[in-house]
Write a protein that holds these residues in place. Sequence first.
Motif, PDB file in Angstrom:
ATOM      1  N   ILE A 264      41.155  36.987  29.106  1.00 56.23           N
ATOM      2  CA  ILE A 264      41.021  38.367  29.561  1.00 56.23           C
ATOM      3  C   ILE A 264      40.917  38.302  31.083  1.00 56.23           C
ATOM      4  N   ALA A 265      41.709  39.108  31.763  1.00 53.91           N
ATOM      5  CA  ALA A 265      41.781  38.992  33.225  1.00 53.91           C
ATOM      6  C   ALA A 265      41.661  40.334  33.905  1.00 53.91           C
ATOM      7  N   CYS A 266      41.232  40.297  35.139  1.00 53.93           N
ATOM      8  CA  CYS A 266      41.192  41.482  35.969  1.00 53.93           C
ATOM      9  C   CYS A 266      42.011  41.156  37.206  1.00 53.93           C
ATOM     10  N   VAL A 267      42.968  42.017  37.543  1.00 48.69           N
ATOM     11  CA  VAL A 267      43.849  41.745  38.688  1.00 48.69           C
ATOM     12  C   VAL A 267      43.703  42.855  39.721  1.00 48.69           C
ATOM     13  N   ILE A 268      43.496  42.437  40.975  1.00 47.17           N
ATOM     14  CA  ILE A 268      43.092  43.362  42.030  1.00 47.17           C
ATOM     15  C   ILE A 268      43.951  43.152  43.272  1.00 47.17           C
ATOM     16  N   PRO A 269      44.412  44.230  43.901  1.00 41.82           N
ATOM     17  CA  PRO A 269      45.109  44.057  45.177  1.00 41.82           C
ATOM     18  C   PRO A 269      44.147  43.420  46.181  1.00 41.82           C
ATOM     19  N   GLN A 270      44.592  42.338  46.759  1.00 42.00           N
ATOM     20  CA  GLN A 270      43.765  41.491  47.626  1.00 42.00           C
ATOM     21  C   GLN A 270      42.817  42.259  48.574  1.00 42.00           C
TER      22      GLN A 270
END
Lengths: 261, 261
Positions: free
Chosen positions: A213-219
């Motif tokens: 399970i992942a969370c992806v965020i604009p840097q």
Amino acid sequence: MGTALKVLKLLDSFSLQQPELGLSQIARMNQINKATALRYLTNLADYGMVEQDPQSKLYSIGTAPLRLANLREAAKPRLTAARIVMKAQVLKVHETMHMSLLKSDQLQTTLVEETQAHSVRISIGTSEILPLHATASGIVSLAFGPRNLLQHVLDGSLPTYSEHTLTNPDRLMDLVDETLHKGWCESVSGYETGVHGFAAPIFGEEQTAIGAIACVIPQPRVTSDLRSAVLDALSIASKEITSVYGGQFPANYRLNQLQTS
Amino acid sequence: MGTALKVLKLLDSFSLQQPELGLSQIARMNQINKATALRYLTNLADYGMVEQDPQSKLYSIGTAPLRLANLREAAKPRLTAARIVMKAQVLKVHETMHMSLLKSDQLQTTLVEETQAHSVRISIGTSEILPLHATASGIVSLAFGPRNLLQHVLDGSLPTYSEHTLTNPDRLMDLVDETLHKGWCESVSGYETGVHGFAAPIFGEEQTAIGAIACVIPQPRVTSDLRSAVLDALSIASKEITSVYGGQFPANYRLNQLQTS
């Protein structure tokens, strides 16, 4: 704690390592006397939650959970339940989360829950194949997944996706070791420049990761506050989705180690 | 009945037809007051046996059974457990039993437990495909199996295996109806001359037969005493193997109807 809950807790005595247990053993593990243990076990056996081998007299998990598990799956399929878990966490962190599952040696995005809080957000397609060496989800799968997966990846080529992709086998193995130790992984721009990914494992029946399970965020949006909120959210989601998949955490995996990075 | 067993019995309130239930409904179904029902449900929820939807407040089966079912399956795989059930019944009736499972529209012998009590006995290979219209196991599968199975068989040809094979579609449908009503089937020399077969269904999660458990006897040995012992044995095996497969009996299938032929 009510009696009924104490009776149910006896079920926790059984594990993959110890699927069959004797009365004395169960009494000892639960710090109750044998008469009480027998009464509890009889209740569980009457409902089919445990069963006793007529020859060896050992107890094991019975067949009632099989029937209940099928009822549960018919009423609330796993993917629906996992999506509900993800929705709740996305509402807390306001960033896109995705769940990916291993199909043999490929990691495939299965659910994506996009945040609606920002117009700048990461968009991912479902059924996308995530490279195992270049994403946080992939590294987590290498660390906690099937034993032969890491070797398989090291035997192949390690394609470059960005200037930050890990293509050095030794550095990859270091990151896998670190992930095993921490319980989660962080990947900065390894797959796509400007994308900051965090991932935690989802475990299956054999205490092996079946996905992540992942969370992806604009840097630019990653702050230390957001980072710790994301790790909290992943910790909860990892626990709940593992449960949705009927999975077992390895004994040495601490659920809360996500927070204590 | 102890409190813990009463608490567990609350789980029987849930079914495929009613996978989600409210507090009042559960109290009513179990003839207890709402305060007691709430206490019981809280115990079950604390262990994850049930869960409550935060919005609708309805209860359903939780995720704990998924984890327990996986533990059970790892410790005692279904086929092993089914074989143990069959062994016990073969020791009682002294005749060969076999279990067959439906794989799409084919019925395949999966387990055979030969009696050791007679030198004249029926020998069957595992993985043998049983014709659906010509065996007791097949007729049981047509009666209780997937809806489209009977039509599929009627659409095809009905090959002859012996002079007693049912090849008339109307007579086949009559036998299926009779089997639906009785709960079991008897076939005399339909597949092989001199073989008397009895079969009862094994149900899966959707209250649909996933296969059959059968007892096959050399014709001259069938007496009315043996017949009733065999129906007893099949009744027990059908119930226990359905349980091993986590299956659900249809509401209108009476377990004991086997005996009251």
